[in-house]
Design a protein around this motif. Structure first.
Motif, mmCIF file in Angstrom:
data_model
loop_
_atom_site.group_PDB
_atom_site.id
_atom_site.type_symbol
_atom_site.label_atom_id
_atom_site.label_comp_id
_atom_site.label_asym_id
_atom_site.label_seq_id
_atom_site.Cartn_x
_atom_site.Cartn_y
_atom_site.Cartn_z
ATOM 1 N N ALA A 10 45.998 -51.189 27.776
ATOM 2 C CA ALA A 10 46.663 -49.944 28.140
ATOM 3 C C ALA A 10 45.875 -48.706 27.756
ATOM 4 O O ALA A 10 46.293 -47.611 28.050
ATOM 5 N N GLY A 11 44.766 -48.829 27.071
ATOM 6 C CA GLY A 11 43.967 -47.668 26.715
ATOM 7 C C GLY A 11 44.554 -46.931 25.539
ATOM 8 O O GLY A 11 44.924 -47.529 24.537
ATOM 9 N N ARG A 12 44.655 -45.606 25.663
ATOM 10 C CA ARG A 12 45.125 -44.801 24.540
ATOM 11 C C ARG A 12 46.648 -44.727 24.448
ATOM 12 O O ARG A 12 47.167 -44.068 23.561
ATOM 13 N N SER A 13 47.344 -45.321 25.357
ATOM 14 C CA SER A 13 48.803 -45.412 25.241
ATOM 15 C C SER A 13 49.217 -46.848 25.492
ATOM 16 O O SER A 13 48.525 -47.593 26.182
ATOM 17 N N LEU A 14 50.348 -47.237 24.911
ATOM 18 C CA LEU A 14 50.796 -48.620 24.965
ATOM 19 C C LEU A 14 52.281 -48.646 25.317
ATOM 20 O O LEU A 14 53.075 -47.939 24.700
ATOM 21 N N PRO A 15 52.678 -49.433 26.304
ATOM 22 C CA PRO A 15 54.110 -49.509 26.617
ATOM 23 C C PRO A 15 54.862 -50.265 25.530
ATOM 24 O O PRO A 15 54.371 -51.251 24.992
ATOM 25 N N LEU A 16 56.049 -49.758 25.196
ATOM 26 C CA LEU A 16 56.947 -50.438 24.266
ATOM 27 C C LEU A 16 58.177 -50.858 25.070
ATOM 28 O O LEU A 16 59.203 -50.178 25.058
ATOM 29 N N GLY A 65 63.196 -42.638 32.517
ATOM 30 C CA GLY A 65 63.966 -42.936 31.325
ATOM 31 C C GLY A 65 64.132 -44.401 31.014
ATOM 32 O O GLY A 65 64.958 -44.766 30.186
ATOM 33 N N THR A 66 63.346 -45.270 31.631
ATOM 34 C CA THR A 66 63.547 -46.704 31.427
ATOM 35 C C THR A 66 62.554 -47.311 30.444
ATOM 36 O O THR A 66 62.714 -48.470 30.064
ATOM 37 N N ALA A 67 61.523 -46.583 30.058
ATOM 38 C CA ALA A 67 60.498 -47.161 29.188
ATOM 39 C C ALA A 67 59.954 -46.086 28.262
ATOM 40 O O ALA A 67 60.156 -44.897 28.456
ATOM 41 N N VAL A 68 59.259 -46.541 27.241
ATOM 42 C CA VAL A 68 58.627 -45.655 26.280
ATOM 43 C C VAL A 68 57.181 -46.087 26.117
ATOM 44 O O VAL A 68 56.887 -47.284 26.092
ATOM 45 N N ARG A 69 56.289 -45.119 26.013
ATOM 46 C CA ARG A 69 54.888 -45.414 25.731
ATOM 47 C C ARG A 69 54.506 -44.758 24.414
ATOM 48 O O ARG A 69 54.905 -43.637 24.116
ATOM 49 N N LEU A 70 53.731 -45.509 23.629
ATOM 50 C CA LEU A 70 53.203 -45.003 22.368
ATOM 51 C C LEU A 70 51.823 -44.422 22.642
ATOM 52 O O LEU A 70 50.981 -45.068 23.263
ATOM 53 N N ARG A 71 51.600 -43.193 22.189
ATOM 54 C CA ARG A 71 50.314 -42.520 22.426
ATOM 55 C C ARG A 71 49.796 -41.966 21.113
ATOM 56 O O ARG A 71 50.520 -41.297 20.381
#
Length: 644
Positions: free
Chosen positions: A530-536, A568-574
């Motif tokens: 995912a590179g610099r962001s990651l789906p949670l 609004g269905t997912a969150v990404r960590l950056r």
């Protein structure tokens, strides 16, 4: 000097240390100190209470202390306090209770905005169940709103000119029910009554030494029955009699009949007290019921309460005890469907019903187009061999979800109502059930605003056929495990779970329950490319917008971002592109969490990528990381760049 807005009147007697426990909540109000006064009236204390009060007054210009010979009850001290009051409104507080920090300011503003004679502030308590009177804030109503009768304690705000105009005073001396006499008289005279339900104003606290007056409320030697008769007659004098069970007078008298009279004939009292002591109470209650309460009051009761009333008024003490044994065994049951996050709310389908002592559903039996009470409830009750007809199964029936703040003793009501209906149970039987949707919005539940950090237990209250029960909302989940996935709400993690006792609870901002082990398996499924962001994918974006959280990376702490997707269905960590970290693979955790939600691969202070916790890089990836992070490779790349 500003005009005084509120006079707080506090009767005290041998209060001791509770003076010091109550005082900070009175003196720390958000209303400026020069806009309100606190009037203590000592009713002839024999301990060090007066010394404590005088020390308070010496340090606070807005505190008065007055004394009087002992009268034996709070009525006379409250009246003396009103004689000295200068505020536009008076607020009564008991010496062992507390006010919310903004109580006086909010109550006064609500009163002025609506021109109210009486303002009822939301009460929180360690002693009684929540009252549906406080479901919603009401700008203005009158005594026609008979739900006011749920709140007859004096802990309210009254317009002083209104009190003086109508000569309202508390009965003096050892006069049990003095609060009912004063408050019902005020309700009947008031042109506008307001309810403030979006802020906990008054905390009715249980004393460790058991000294609350309410614990000693029932005492026939202090004129309980004659005083109750006085209150009943006051209501009858102020209203019009009618044979209609829904007429105002009958609705107002319902509360007094149910609480003060019928309690003598029902559980737990009739089963708890020694029959030799309880029988005289039963007979006195019967006399009052027959002489003062119109028949329409009894006819307006739901089925089970009507059975009790019939046994009381016929003088059948043994029958009332037998009936109480059956009713005491009835329990409430909750059935809840799968929990999930929907539009920022924790949601599920929920159903409530009643079970008999043998574990079978409480039912109604149909005969020739009419409904009859479950025969099991009437087993052994004299005169009930032919059964008991239920004229209106839905009379005064309702159910609701309530959420309790475990730390603050506050109760909040989620949006939506539960519907009561009959559900067929086979063989001409049906059971009353209440069903609907549970919806808990952490960002709007506390009076339209966000819940504070804490743990919130989910309860249900149900009243069917005159049987009322407070019950924990439980499900099929394993105790001490998640009830649903975590959600990001208002920049905080909301963690639904089943308590050790199996009750549904919501931990907001990791008050007790930490994010980590329960989601480690889901976290492992993250995309390592995912590179610099990651789906949670296991965290729901319950509230929109970008929020910031602290993410611990190795021994250092950096500021990370949790970015909800547009739908609004997912969150990404950056994480930031540059990190002051040595080269390597560093765990990323939420504050107070136990397990990493990701790993940051860093080289020369640069974030190469985020990986899921279970991701294992292959030889090719490790070689690439090594090459990219090698200083000699970087020098060669810089030279090549300059030569172009």
């Amino acid at each position: 000097m500003p005009r005084l807005k509120v006079s707080v009147i506090v009767p005290v007697y041998n209060t001791g240390q509770y003076v010091d426990e109550c005082a900070p909540s009175l003196l720390g109000q958000s209303l400026p100190a020069d806009e309100y006064e606190v009037i203590y009236v000592d009713d002839g204390s024999t301990d060090d209470t007066l010394d404590r009060l005088e020390k308070l007054a010496a340090g606070h210009p807005n505190v008065q202390v007055h004394t009087r010979p002992n009268s034996g009850w709070p009525g006379a001290p409250r009246n003396l306090g009103m004689e000295h009051a200068r505020g536009e409104y008076v607020q009564f507080v008991d010496h062992d209770d507390k006010l919310g920090t903004e109580a006086l300011e909010r109550l006064y503003e609500h009163a002025k905005r609506n021109g109210a004679d009486v303002v009822i502030g939301k009460m929180s308590s360690t002693m009684v169940r929540p009252r549906r009177l406080f479901r919603h804030t009401v700008d203005a109503c009158t005594i026609e709103n008979d739900e006011l009768m749920q709140s007859l304690s004096p802990h309210k705000m009254f317009r002083r000119a209104f009190v003086e105009e109508h000569g309202l005073r508390f009965p003096e001396g050892p006069w049990i029910l003095e609060d009912l006499a004063f408050v019902t008289a005020a309700y009947l005279k008031a042109e506008r009554i307001s309810i403030l339900a979006d802020y906990p104003c008054y905390y009715w606290m249980k004393r460790d030494d058991g000294g609350n007056n309410t614990r000693h409320r029932f005492n026939p030697r202090h004129g309980f029955w004659s005083n109750c008769r006085t209150v009943v007659r006051g209501i009858k004098d102020g209203t019009t009699p009618s044979d209609d069970i829904d007429a105002l007078q009958n609705r107002l008298l319902h509360r007094l009949y149910h609480v003060e009279v019928l309690s003598r004939a029902r559980e737990p009292e009739i089963l708890r007290e020694d029959p030799a002591e309880q029988l005289p109470r039963f007979e006195a209650a019967r006399e009052l019921a027959l002489e003062e309460f119109p028949p329409a009051v009894r006819e307006g009761l739901p089925a089970v309460s009507r059975v009790r009333a019939g046994l009381l008024e016929s003088g059948d003490f043994d029958g009332a005890r037998a009936f109480a044994e059956h009713v005491r065994a009835v329990k409430a049951r909750t059935e809840i469907g799968p929990l999930r996050w929907e539009d920022g709310r924790l949601a599920a389908d929920i159903t409530l019903d009643l079970l008999r002592g043998d574990g079978e559903p409480l039912v109604l039996v149909e005969r020739n187009g009419t409904w009859w009470l479950d025969p099991e409830l009437l087993d052994g009750v004299p005169g009930a061999d032919d059964g008991y007809e239920v004229r209106d199964p839905f009379r005064l029936a309702y159910a609701e979800i309530v959420v309790k703040d475990r730390d603050r003793e506050d109760w909040w009501y989620p949006e939506g109502d539960l519907e009561v209906r009959l559900r067929p149970a086979g063989d001409g039987r049906s059971r009353l059930v209440a069903s609907g949707r549970l919806r808990i919005d952490p960002e709007r539940l506390a009076g339209g605003g966000p819940l504070g950090r804490g743990v919130y237990d989910v309860w249900a209250f149900v009243q069917l056929l005159g049987i009322d029960r407070m019950v924990r909302v439980t499900g099929q989940g394993t105790p001490s495990t998640p009830a649903a996935g975590p959600a990001l709400t208002g920049g905080r993690l909301a963690l639904p779970y089943w308590t050790a006792g199996g009750q549904l609870a919501l931990d907001l901002d990791q008050r007790l329950r930490r994010f980590g082990p329960d989601t480690a398996g889901a976290a492992a499924a993250n995309d390592a490319r995912a590179g610099r962001s990651l789906p949670l994918p296991y965290v729901t974006a319950a509230s929109g917008g970008r929020v910031r959280v602290k993410a611990a990376v190795s021994a250092l702490t950096v500021t990370a971002e949790l970015v909800p997707s547009t739908d609004g269905t997912a969150v990404r960590l950056r994480l930031p592109a540059r990190l002051a970290l040595p080269a390597g693979r560093h765990p990323v955790t939420f504050p107070k969490a136990d397990a990493p939600v990701a790993y940051a691969v860093v080289s020369d202070g640069a974030l190469l990528r985020l990986e899921g916790p279970a991701y294992v890089a292959g030889p090719g990836r490790r070689l690439l990381d090594t090459v990219v992070g090698d200083p000699r490779v970087r020098r060669v790349r810089r030279r090549l760049g300059r030569s172009r």
